[in-house]
Design a protein around this motif. Structure first.
Motif, short mmCIF file in Angstrom:
data_model
loop_
_atom_site.label_atom_id
_atom_site.label_comp_id
_atom_site.label_asym_id
_atom_site.label_seq_id
_atom_site.Cartn_x
_atom_site.Cartn_y
_atom_site.Cartn_z
N THR A 1 0.88 -1.20 -0.10
CA THR A 1 0.14 0.02 -0.20
C THR A 1 0.85 1.14 0.13
N ALA A 2 1.94 1.12 0.68
CA ALA A 2 2.83 2.30 0.67
C ALA A 2 3.35 2.64 -0.47
N ASN A 3 3.74 1.46 -1.53
CA ASN A 3 4.05 1.74 -2.73
C ASN A 3 3.25 2.30 -3.50
N GLN A 4 1.87 2.00 -3.43
CA GLN A 4 0.68 2.60 -4.32
C GLN A 4 0.09 3.55 -3.81
N ILE A 5 0.30 4.06 -2.71
CA ILE A 5 -0.49 5.33 -2.08
C ILE A 5 -0.65 6.56 -2.93
N HIS A 6 0.58 6.95 -3.54
CA HIS A 6 0.55 8.25 -4.70
C HIS A 6 -0.58 8.02 -5.51
N GLY A 7 -0.86 6.87 -6.17
CA GLY A 7 -1.83 6.55 -7.19
C GLY A 7 -3.18 6.53 -6.44
N LEU A 8 -3.16 5.78 -5.24
CA LEU A 8 -4.61 5.63 -4.89
C LEU A 8 -5.25 6.99 -4.24
N LEU A 9 -4.22 7.81 -3.83
CA LEU A 9 -4.81 9.13 -3.41
C LEU A 9 -5.09 9.93 -4.48
N GLU A 10 -4.58 10.19 -5.53
CA GLU A 10 -4.64 10.82 -6.59
C GLU A 10 -5.97 10.50 -7.31
N ASP A 11 -6.34 9.11 -7.53
CA ASP A 11 -7.45 8.66 -7.95
C ASP A 11 -8.47 8.81 -7.01
N ALA A 12 -8.57 8.78 -5.78
CA ALA A 12 -9.60 9.26 -4.91
C ALA A 12 -9.98 10.71 -5.00
N SER A 13 -8.96 11.50 -4.92
CA SER A 13 -9.12 13.02 -5.07
C SER A 13 -9.78 13.24 -6.44
N LYS A 14 -9.31 12.83 -7.58
CA LYS A 14 -9.89 12.93 -8.88
C LYS A 14 -11.33 12.53 -9.20
N ASP A 15 -11.81 11.39 -8.33
CA ASP A 15 -12.96 10.99 -8.82
C ASP A 15 -13.77 11.37 -7.14
N ASN A 16 -13.37 11.99 -6.52
CA ASN A 16 -14.25 12.49 -5.28
C ASN A 16 -14.80 11.28 -4.54
N VAL A 17 -13.82 10.36 -4.26
CA VAL A 17 -14.30 8.92 -3.58
C VAL A 17 -14.52 9.30 -1.98
N PRO A 18 -15.70 8.82 -1.47
CA PRO A 18 -15.92 9.04 -0.02
C PRO A 18 -14.80 8.16 0.66
N TYR A 19 -14.75 8.62 1.90
CA TYR A 19 -13.62 8.28 3.06
C TYR A 19 -13.82 6.74 3.10
N SER A 20 -14.89 6.33 3.52
CA SER A 20 -15.22 4.94 3.57
C SER A 20 -14.82 3.85 2.46
N GLU A 21 -15.25 4.43 1.13
CA GLU A 21 -14.84 3.75 0.06
C GLU A 21 -13.31 3.56 -0.10
N PHE A 22 -12.59 4.85 0.19
CA PHE A 22 -11.27 4.98 0.04
C PHE A 22 -10.49 3.96 0.96
N LEU A 23 -11.06 3.98 2.07
CA LEU A 23 -10.29 3.09 3.12
C LEU A 23 -10.68 1.63 2.79
N ASP A 24 -12.01 1.31 2.29
CA ASP A 24 -12.07 -0.08 1.75
C ASP A 24 -11.20 -0.54 0.71
N THR A 25 -10.82 0.59 -0.23
CA THR A 25 -10.03 -0.02 -1.21
C THR A 25 -8.61 -0.24 -0.98
N ILE A 26 -7.89 0.72 0.24
CA ILE A 26 -6.88 0.30 0.78
C ILE A 26 -6.84 -0.81 1.31
N LEU A 27 -7.64 -1.38 2.22
CA LEU A 27 -7.76 -2.59 3.09
C LEU A 27 -7.89 -3.66 1.89
N LEU A 28 -8.59 -3.66 0.80
CA LEU A 28 -8.80 -4.79 -0.21
C LEU A 28 -7.40 -4.81 -0.84
N ASN A 29 -6.80 -3.75 -1.28
CA ASN A 29 -5.69 -3.81 -1.95
C ASN A 29 -4.62 -4.43 -1.14
N GLU A 30 -4.40 -4.26 0.13
CA GLU A 30 -3.36 -4.84 0.80
C GLU A 30 -3.93 -6.30 1.19
#
Length: 247
Positions: free
Chosen positions: A18-47
């Motif tokens: 997740t640390a290696n992917q965090i830049h892209g994950l943050l960028e996608d979440a910001s661009k798509d206006n992803v809700p906090y819960s969905e962003f957290l779920d994405t990080i957890l599933l990714n890991e």
């Protein structure tokens, strides 16, 4: 919080992927206006997915399979004596043994690996050994004074595969070690997969001891499913296709 600090904290807790992917994950979440819960779920599933993938690779590596084959790779039309519906991980889940008997080249090793791969994918640990390697390891362990250690090691995995039983005669040492391993796994309900080109009545010759062979079979067959694989040899078929052996 800076992204660098977030990366450091993720790495501190072992979330390296997740640390290696965090830049892209943050960028996608910001661009798509992803809700906090969905962003957290994405990080957890990714890991979780990455860790499960690494754990699967580790189980496959530890199993030391000679090659990787699945049930879907097996040509059931060429071996109609085997029903695809019977080839299931259910035996392993129930702690049952699987015994694959038949002449050389009919796919016994392929089936043993297919059973094992299906179980490994479901999270079970496994170890694969050819009979000649088992016999050699017993001799090495005795010389090094490590017999008890190897018996424990072979008793530990959910599945132990012993391939090509019958091609190589056991000596007294290896026959007794195999009996101990089978006995321990019998007590622990650990599954064994054994392939052999010999019928059960011939196992006394394999172990050079009818009494020991009977004791081994008694434990193996108590909770076991036996597949009698009949038909032609795959290897012979491939040679025929290549024109090496006349049809």
């Amino acid at each position: 919080m800076s992204t660098q600090l977030l990366i450091e904290r993720l790495e501190k807790w072992g979330w390296h992927h997740t640390a290696n992917q965090i830049h892209g994950l943050l960028e996608d979440a910001s661009k798509d206006n992803v809700p906090y819960s969905e962003f957290l779920d994405t990080i957890l599933l990714n890991e979780i997915e990455k860790r499960e993938s690494l754990a699967l690779e580790k189980r496959i590596q530890k199993a030391r399979l000679p090659y990787q084959k699945t049930i879907h790779d097996f040509d059931f039309s060429f071996q109609p004596s085997i029903s695809e519906k019977r080839v299931s991980c259910r035996f392993i889940e129930n702690g049952e043994n699987v015994l694959l008997l038949g002449p050389p080249g009919v796919g016994k090793t392929h089936l043993s690996i297919a059973f094992t791969m299906e179980a490994i994918i479901k999270g079970y640990s496994a170890a694969f050994m050819r009979t000649d390697d088992f016999i050699t390891e017993c001799k090495k362990a005795e010389k090094a004074g490590l017999l008890n250690r190897v018996i424990k090691r072979w008793s530990r995995p959910h599945i132990l595969v012993i391939d090509e039983l019958g091609y190589f005669p056991f000596d007294e040492l290896s026959a007794n070690v195999l009996f101990q391993v089978i006995s321990k796994r019998y007590d622990q309900r650990g599954a064994l997969i054994i392939t052999s080109n010999k019928s059960f009545v011939e196992w006394g010759k394999i172990f050079r001891d009818e009494v020991l062979a009977t004791a081994i079979l008694d434990r193996l067959l108590h909770h076991a499913t036996t597949f009698n694989v009949k038909g032609n040899s795959y290897r012979l078929r491939e040679k025929q296709k290549a024109g090496v052996t006349p049809v």
